[in-house]
Design a protein around this motif. Structure first.
Motif, PDB file in Angstrom:
ATOM      1  N   VAL A  36      21.705  64.970 -38.639  1.00 23.89           N
ATOM      2  CA  VAL A  36      22.075  63.650 -37.794  1.00 23.89           C
ATOM      3  C   VAL A  36      20.870  62.052 -37.349  1.00 23.89           C
ATOM      4  CG1 VAL A  36      22.823  62.617 -35.377  1.00 23.89           C
ATOM      5  CG2 VAL A  36      23.400  64.642 -36.197  1.00 23.89           C
ATOM      6  N   SER A  37      19.451  63.210 -38.134  1.00 23.06           N
ATOM      7  CA  SER A  37      18.381  62.309 -37.665  1.00 23.06           C
ATOM      8  C   SER A  37      17.453  61.417 -38.906  1.00 23.06           C
ATOM      9  CB  SER A  37      17.077  63.487 -37.962  1.00 23.06           C
ATOM     10  OG  SER A  37      16.920  63.736 -38.555  1.00 23.06           O
ATOM     11  N   ARG A  38      18.618  61.706 -39.784  1.00 20.86           N
ATOM     12  CA  ARG A  38      18.419  60.589 -40.847  1.00 20.86           C
ATOM     13  C   ARG A  38      19.955  59.560 -41.621  1.00 20.86           C
ATOM     14  NH1 ARG A  38      18.865  65.260 -45.313  1.00 20.86           N
ATOM     15  NH2 ARG A  38      18.042  66.167 -44.366  1.00 20.86           N
ATOM     16  N   THR A  39      20.967  60.173 -40.380  1.00 21.51           N
ATOM     17  CA  THR A  39      22.334  59.764 -40.116  1.00 21.51           C
ATOM     18  C   THR A  39      22.448  58.645 -39.097  1.00 21.51           C
ATOM     19  OG1 THR A  39      23.323  60.970 -39.489  1.00 21.51           O
ATOM     20  CG2 THR A  39      23.314  60.538 -41.870  1.00 21.51           C
ATOM     21  N   GLY A  40      21.263  59.053 -38.104  1.00 24.69           N
ATOM     22  CA  GLY A  40      22.163  58.869 -36.502  1.00 24.69           C
ATOM     23  C   GLY A  40      23.435  59.426 -35.884  1.00 24.69           C
ATOM     24  N   GLY A  41      23.187  58.775 -34.744  1.00 20.12           N
ATOM     25  CA  GLY A  41      24.329  59.772 -34.368  1.00 20.12           C
ATOM     26  C   GLY A  41      23.890  60.576 -32.798  1.00 20.12           C
ATOM     27  N   HIS A  42      25.579  60.604 -32.249  1.00 18.80           N
ATOM     28  CA  HIS A  42      25.351  62.196 -30.945  1.00 18.80           C
ATOM     29  C   HIS A  42      24.620  62.585 -31.392  1.00 18.80           C
ATOM     30  CE1 HIS A  42      28.082  58.188 -30.122  1.00 18.80           C
ATOM     31  NE2 HIS A  42      27.833  58.370 -29.343  1.00 18.80           N
ATOM     32  N   LEU A  43      23.778  63.045 -31.534  1.00 21.27           N
ATOM     33  CA  LEU A  43      22.853  64.186 -31.420  1.00 21.27           C
ATOM     34  C   LEU A  43      22.905  65.473 -30.215  1.00 21.27           C
ATOM     35  CD1 LEU A  43      21.212  65.836 -32.999  1.00 21.27           C
ATOM     36  CD2 LEU A  43      19.325  65.024 -32.812  1.00 21.27           C
ATOM     37  N   GLY A  44      22.075  64.375 -28.795  1.00 23.98           N
ATOM     38  CA  GLY A  44      21.901  64.845 -28.447  1.00 23.98           C
ATOM     39  C   GLY A  44      23.401  66.521 -27.310  1.00 23.98           C
ATOM     40  N   PRO A  45      24.704  65.122 -27.118  1.00 24.37           N
ATOM     41  CA  PRO A  45      25.945  65.646 -26.868  1.00 24.37           C
ATOM     42  C   PRO A  45      26.144  67.182 -27.937  1.00 24.37           C
ATOM     43  CG  PRO A  45      26.132  63.527 -26.903  1.00 24.37           C
ATOM     44  CD  PRO A  45      24.760  64.038 -27.522  1.00 24.37           C
ATOM     45  N   ASN A  46      26.189  66.993 -28.865  1.00 25.57           N
ATOM     46  CA  ASN A  46      26.387  68.337 -29.886  1.00 25.57           C
ATOM     47  C   ASN A  46      25.153  68.840 -30.225  1.00 25.57           C
ATOM     48  OD1 ASN A  46      28.433  67.482 -31.194  1.00 25.57           O
ATOM     49  ND2 ASN A  46      27.420  65.510 -31.007  1.00 25.57           N
ATOM     50  N   LEU A  47      24.250  69.611 -29.839  1.00 19.85           N
ATOM     51  CA  LEU A  47      23.412  70.008 -29.691  1.00 19.85           C
ATOM     52  C   LEU A  47      23.592  71.057 -28.037  1.00 19.85           C
ATOM     53  CD1 LEU A  47      19.639  68.418 -30.648  1.00 19.85           C
ATOM     54  CD2 LEU A  47      20.319  70.327 -31.966  1.00 19.85           C
ATOM     55  N   GLY A  48      23.737  70.714 -27.272  1.00 14.66           N
ATOM     56  CA  GLY A  48      24.176  71.330 -25.686  1.00 14.66           C
ATOM     57  C   GLY A  48      26.329  72.232 -26.337  1.00 14.66           C
ATOM     58  N   VAL A  49      26.617  72.146 -26.942  1.00 17.95           N
ATOM     59  CA  VAL A  49      27.888  72.723 -26.853  1.00 17.95           C
ATOM     60  C   VAL A  49      27.730  73.064 -28.002  1.00 17.95           C
ATOM     61  CG1 VAL A  49      28.934  70.976 -26.331  1.00 17.95           C
ATOM     62  CG2 VAL A  49      28.843  70.842 -28.205  1.00 17.95           C
ATOM     63  N   VAL A  50      27.221  73.530 -28.512  1.00 17.64           N
ATOM     64  CA  VAL A  50      27.075  74.990 -29.847  1.00 17.64           C
ATOM     65  C   VAL A  50      27.122  76.262 -30.055  1.00 17.64           C
ATOM     66  CG1 VAL A  50      25.454  76.390 -32.220  1.00 17.64           C
ATOM     67  CG2 VAL A  50      24.465  74.082 -31.169  1.00 17.64           C
ATOM     68  N   GLU A  51      26.878  76.263 -28.666  1.00 18.74           N
ATOM     69  CA  GLU A  51      27.762  78.159 -28.084  1.00 18.74           C
ATOM     70  C   GLU A  51      29.132  78.219 -28.047  1.00 18.74           C
ATOM     71  OE1 GLU A  51      24.480  77.279 -27.662  1.00 18.74           O
ATOM     72  OE2 GLU A  51      23.175  78.442 -28.089  1.00 18.74           O
ATOM     73  N   LEU A  52      29.146  76.993 -26.854  1.00 17.70           N
ATOM     74  CA  LEU A  52      30.800  76.524 -26.831  1.00 17.70           C
ATOM     75  C   LEU A  52      31.454  76.816 -27.404  1.00 17.70           C
ATOM     76  CD1 LEU A  52      32.066  76.195 -24.724  1.00 17.70           C
ATOM     77  CD2 LEU A  52      31.634  73.396 -24.575  1.00 17.70           C
ATOM     78  N   THR A  53      31.187  76.057 -28.893  1.00 18.36           N
ATOM     79  CA  THR A  53      32.367  75.058 -30.440  1.00 18.36           C
ATOM     80  C   THR A  53      32.705  76.773 -31.054  1.00 18.36           C
ATOM     81  OG1 THR A  53      31.457  73.103 -29.928  1.00 18.36           O
ATOM     82  CG2 THR A  53      32.622  73.692 -31.631  1.00 18.36           C
ATOM     83  N   LEU A  54      31.416  77.531 -31.198  1.00 15.63           N
ATOM     84  CA  LEU A  54      31.262  79.028 -31.840  1.00 15.63           C
ATOM     85  C   LEU A  54      32.424  79.722 -31.082  1.00 15.63           C
ATOM     86  CD1 LEU A  54      27.980  79.753 -32.531  1.00 15.63           C
ATOM     87  CD2 LEU A  54      29.157  79.533 -34.142  1.00 15.63           C
ATOM     88  N   ALA A  55      32.292  79.814 -29.577  1.00 16.68           N
ATOM     89  CA  ALA A  55      33.314  80.478 -28.695  1.00 16.68           C
ATOM     90  C   ALA A  55      34.925  79.914 -28.986  1.00 16.68           C
ATOM     91  CB  ALA A  55      32.542  80.452 -27.597  1.00 16.68           C
ATOM     92  N   LEU A  56      35.172  78.606 -29.093  1.00 12.89           N
ATOM     93  CA  LEU A  56      35.836  78.242 -28.867  1.00 12.89           C
ATOM     94  C   LEU A  56      36.793  78.677 -30.061  1.00 12.89           C
ATOM     95  CD1 LEU A  56      35.063  75.140 -27.408  1.00 12.89           C
ATOM     96  CD2 LEU A  56      37.004  76.628 -26.218  1.00 12.89           C
ATOM     97  N   GLN A  85      30.962  70.204 -43.414  1.00 15.33           N
ATOM     98  CA  GLN A  85      29.498  70.327 -43.421  1.00 15.33           C
ATOM     99  C   GLN A  85      29.074  69.137 -44.733  1.00 15.33           C
ATOM    100  OE1 GLN A  85      26.566  74.035 -44.180  1.00 15.33           O
ATOM    101  NE2 GLN A  85      28.913  74.887 -42.596  1.00 15.33           N
ATOM    102  N   ALA A  86      28.913  69.088 -45.998  1.00 15.28           N
ATOM    103  CA  ALA A  86      29.069  68.292 -47.126  1.00 15.28           C
ATOM    104  C   ALA A  86      29.276  66.925 -46.750  1.00 15.28           C
ATOM    105  CB  ALA A  86      30.070  68.366 -48.170  1.00 15.28           C
ATOM    106  N   GLY A  87      29.846  66.676 -45.537  1.00 15.70           N
ATOM    107  CA  GLY A  87      30.696  64.917 -44.890  1.00 15.70           C
ATOM    108  C   GLY A  87      28.967  64.618 -44.049  1.00 15.70           C
ATOM    109  N   PHE A  88      28.286  65.287 -43.784  1.00 20.03           N
ATOM    110  CA  PHE A  88      27.124  65.044 -42.989  1.00 20.03           C
ATOM    111  C   PHE A  88      26.178  63.756 -43.528  1.00 20.03           C
ATOM    112  CE2 PHE A  88      29.296  67.971 -39.631  1.00 20.03           C
ATOM    113  CZ  PHE A  88      29.339  67.311 -38.370  1.00 20.03           C
ATOM    114  N   ALA A  89      26.279  64.189 -44.400  1.00 16.49           N
ATOM    115  CA  ALA A  89      25.332  63.237 -45.334  1.00 16.49           C
ATOM    116  C   ALA A  89      25.356  61.879 -45.543  1.00 16.49           C
ATOM    117  CB  ALA A  89      24.776  63.852 -46.574  1.00 16.49           C
ATOM    118  N   LYS A  90      26.526  61.416 -45.080  1.00 16.83           N
ATOM    119  CA  LYS A  90      27.065  60.051 -44.881  1.00 16.83           C
ATOM    120  C   LYS A  90      27.799  59.876 -43.248  1.00 16.83           C
ATOM    121  CE  LYS A  90      28.455  57.540 -48.536  1.00 16.83           C
ATOM    122  NZ  LYS A  90      29.267  57.265 -49.815  1.00 16.83           N
ATOM    123  N   LEU A  91      27.557  60.977 -42.483  1.00 15.87           N
ATOM    124  CA  LEU A  91      28.049  60.342 -41.434  1.00 15.87           C
ATOM    125  C   LEU A  91      27.715  59.396 -40.975  1.00 15.87           C
ATOM    126  CD1 LEU A  91      29.137  61.785 -38.375  1.00 15.87           C
ATOM    127  CD2 LEU A  91      26.575  61.953 -38.247  1.00 15.87           C
TER     128      LEU A  91
END
Ligand SMILES: Cc1ncc(C[n+]2csc(CCOP(=O)(O)OP(=O)(O)O)c2C)c(N)n1
Ligand SMILES: CC(=O)[C@@H](O)[C@H](O)COP(=O)(O)O
Ligand SMILES: [Mg+2]
Length: 637
Positions: A36-56, A85-91
């Motif tokens: 996301v540092s290369r493409t830009g995007g919603h970084l903060g919200p996603n860093l916060g939901v890593v464990e939550l999304t794994l659990a879901l 995952q591969a799609g993140f290069a062109k987020l």
């Protein structure tokens, strides 16, 4: 081999143990930061939901069990875990991954969310539908504390609470923030659930007891968690949700994957509507985001992946900055001017006004409808509210603009940022509906300024309108240099004139430079052109009618929806006055646009000077050969 490389879908998570899950969470965070540092995007919200999304994804059986992400800006981890995952290069780039859930990308995406607070209604509808069709599925809605401030969410809660057998799990992802800290009574209530002293004291007691128990390792961990969960059920305040008749589980440490999984499993087994209150940290794991006071890196452009510093700092100012400064100046002169934001203080530029006049600035939460009706009330109380809002989010409050502001003839100014094609945030975030919906509001005044000078003037004129809604719209881009008028006819600026009065080009706002280019191309071909900017497009200035009578053809260009837009409004006025000069509107067609850069989208739509001038030349030289809809055709390219 990194664990992440082995994850092709949610099934691959099944056999991971706790340590592996912790390692995977770390790898996902590194992946997010680096991409996301290369493409830009919603970084903060996603860093916060890593464990939550794994659990879901370990507890629920997606896509059979739909996971509906409210707003959808926090669905990157879900995308990573569902084979993208591969799609993140062109987020968020043309042809790349969308920044929001997208049904064309994956069966795991049920709802293409992006406007906040709708997830609970979607989830309720899905769950009710599955119950009726006899399908055994659990529906999950993940909603942030910010999105929970939206009225729609509470309409859904009200309805869900009476459906006791609805297999629906609501995960309240409480990170305490929207962009800035979430405001309001609900936010306070969540805080009280989070910080209830009885629960904390109980935990202290357990911790002390644990040091005396002979249990070690996983057994101790299990024991501790079992006790914590039990304690919560007994001691933690169930509060509002339970009072409404819903089962409440929480608060849960959203970064303790075992605890989150346990809570979700419990909720799934319950079989009726359950709210799981999960505490997370926005920006977690990236120091620069964790300490970023303004918004915890809610949405970033390109940044340095170590320091978090922006990579491209454009020295030119954006429309938002200029509005922000003008409003402060107006605020100094006019004590009655107050400002309202729906949870977007910095993005709309109201933070400067808030710093200068904190007592005259109101953040109402993600509550556009309330913002507008409340503005009507403020106006009736003798103030002049300025509601600063993204163009696309005004859609939510259309009824309030008509019934509460216009019908009551209240002086409320709407400042619509991100008007026109915005691009990378995709279909929903283009500000292309405002002109069409606002065109039908009786008495409404709308300005689309072309540069800084006109923006300042329009804003001042808008706050002087005391008996009707006034609107000033502008885009996301940086400001063009000032474009001076050759002359002005009763408010209509003439920007260029050459030759005979053949083609009248009417250009609005950010499309004025485009109009100028069209004009140049036509005069290069020896065609007489007059280029005008009405600045105030609504109501239609009578001068436009005179100008129309004097020309053979009118071309209107606007950075907004072409159907029912500003050109269309002018065309109607011409017909009403029996002026038969043909008018062709160029603007954004009535279809949803894929995500891409603004430039790419305009090119695709044929909104270029070359295409527009080509049409005009044909129409002037061979009027019979050009179909009546030719202008519209080119914008549908
Ligand atoms: C109707 C609407 N208004 C405003 C926004 C802009 N917006 C996007 S995310 C956001 C804050 C969301 O906060 P929260 O739901 O708590 O999610 P978080 O980012 O904290 O995970 C806002 C105001 C929106 N998407 N939709
Ligand atoms: C999710 C959402 O609606 C906002 O965060 C939006 O993406 C912001 O857009 P800008 O980046 O243009 O401010
Ligand atoms: Mg939040």
């Amino acid at each position: 081999m990194p664990l992440l490389d082995r994850i092709r879908g949610p099934r691959d998570l099944e056999d991971l143990n706790r340590d592996e899950l912790i390692q995977l969470a770390e790898e996902i965070r590194a992946f997010l930061v680096s991409n996301v540092s290369r493409t830009g995007g919603h970084l903060g919200p996603n860093l916060g939901v890593v464990e939550l999304t794994l659990a879901l994804h370990r507890v629920f059986d997606s896509p059979k069990d739909p996971i509906v992400f409210d707003t959808g800006h926090q669905s990157y981890v879900h995308k990573i875990l569902t084979g993208r995952q591969a799609g993140f290069a062109k987020l968020r780039q043309k042809g790349g991954l969308s920044g929001y859930p997208s049904r064309s990308e994956s069966d795991h995406d049920w709802v293409e969310s992006s406007h906040a607070s709708s997830s609970l209604s979607w989830a309720e509808g899905l769950a009710k539908g599955f119950r009726l069709t006899g399908e055994d599925r659990t529906v999950v809605a993940v909603i942030g504390d910010g999105a929970l401030t939206g009225g729609m969410a509470w309409e859904a809660v009200n309805n869900i609470a009476i459906q006791k057998d609805l297999p629906l799990v609501i995960v309240a992802n409480d990170n305490g923030r929207s962009y800035t800290p979430t405001v309001g009574g609900l936010a306070r209530h969540l805080t009280s659930l989070r910080t209830d002293r009885r629960y904390e004291q109980g935990l202290d007691f357990i911790r002390r007891t644990m040091t005396q128990t002979p249990l070690v390792g996983p057994a101790a961990y299990e024991w501790f968690h079992g006790l914590k969960t039990g304690l919560k059920d007994v001691l933690a305040p169930q509060g509002l949700f339970a009072d409404l008749g819903m089962k409440y589980v929480g608060p849960i440490d959203g970064h303790d994957i075992v605890e989150v999984e346990r809570a979700l499993t419990q909720a799934k087994r319950f079989g009726g509507p359950v709210i799981v209150h999960v505490l997370t940290q926005k920006g977690r794991g990236f120091a620069a985001a964790e300490k970023h006071e303004e918004d915890r890196f809610h949405s970033v452009g390109r940044i340095d992946e170590i320091t978090g510093e922006p990579i491209l700092v454009n020295p030119q100012r954006a429309w938002t900055d200029v509005f922000s400064e003008h409003l402060v100046a107006i605020g100094r002169e006019r004590e009655d001017v107050v400002a309202i934001t729906a949870a977007m203080l910095h993005p709309t530029g109201l933070h400067r006004f808030a710093e200068a006049f904190p007592e005259r600035t109101f953040d109402v939460g993600i509550a556009e409808q309330h913002a507008v009706a409340s503005a009507a009330g403020l106006a009736a109380a003798g103030l002049h509210p300025v509601v600063a809002i993204y163009s696309t989010f005004l859609n939510r409050a259309f009824d309030q603009v008509v019934m509460d502001v216009a019908l009551h003839r209240q002086g409320v100014t709407f400042v619509l940022d991100r008007a026109g094609v915005t691009g990378s945030d995709g279909a929903s975030h283009n500000g292309v509906w405002d002109c069409s919906i606002l065109s039908v509001v009786p008495g409404l005044h709308l300005a689309a300024p072309r540069d800084e000078v006109r923006l300042g003037e329009a804003l001042r004129a808008a706050v002087d309108i005391a008996d009707a809604p006034s609107v000033v719209r502008f885009g996301k881009d940086i400001l063009p240099p000032a474009i001076e008028a050759v002359r002005s006819i009763d408010g209509v600026d003439v920007l260029a004139e050459s030759g005979e009065r053949q083609v009248l080009v009417v250009a609005h706002g950010a499309f004025v430079p485009l109009g100028l280019e069209v004009g140049e191309r036509l005069s290069d071909q020896g065609i007489g052109v007059t280029l005008v900017d009405p600045v105030w497009a609504l109501p239609v200035n009578p001068v436009m009618l005179d100008l129309a009578r004097e020309h053979d053809l009118i071309i209107s260009v606007e950075d907004s929806g072409v159907v029912g837009g500003l050109g269309s409004r002018l065309s109607q006025e011409l017909r009403r006055h029996e002026i038969d000069t043909p008018l062709r509107e160029f603007g954004v067609p009535d279809r949803f646009l894929g995500h891409a850069s603004r430039g790419q989208i305009l090119e695709e739509l044929g909104l270029t000077s070359q295409e527009i001038a080509r049409y005009a030349v044909e129409a002037v030289l061979r009027p019979q050969a050009v179909p009546a809809t030719a202008g519209l055709d080119s914008s549908e390219a």
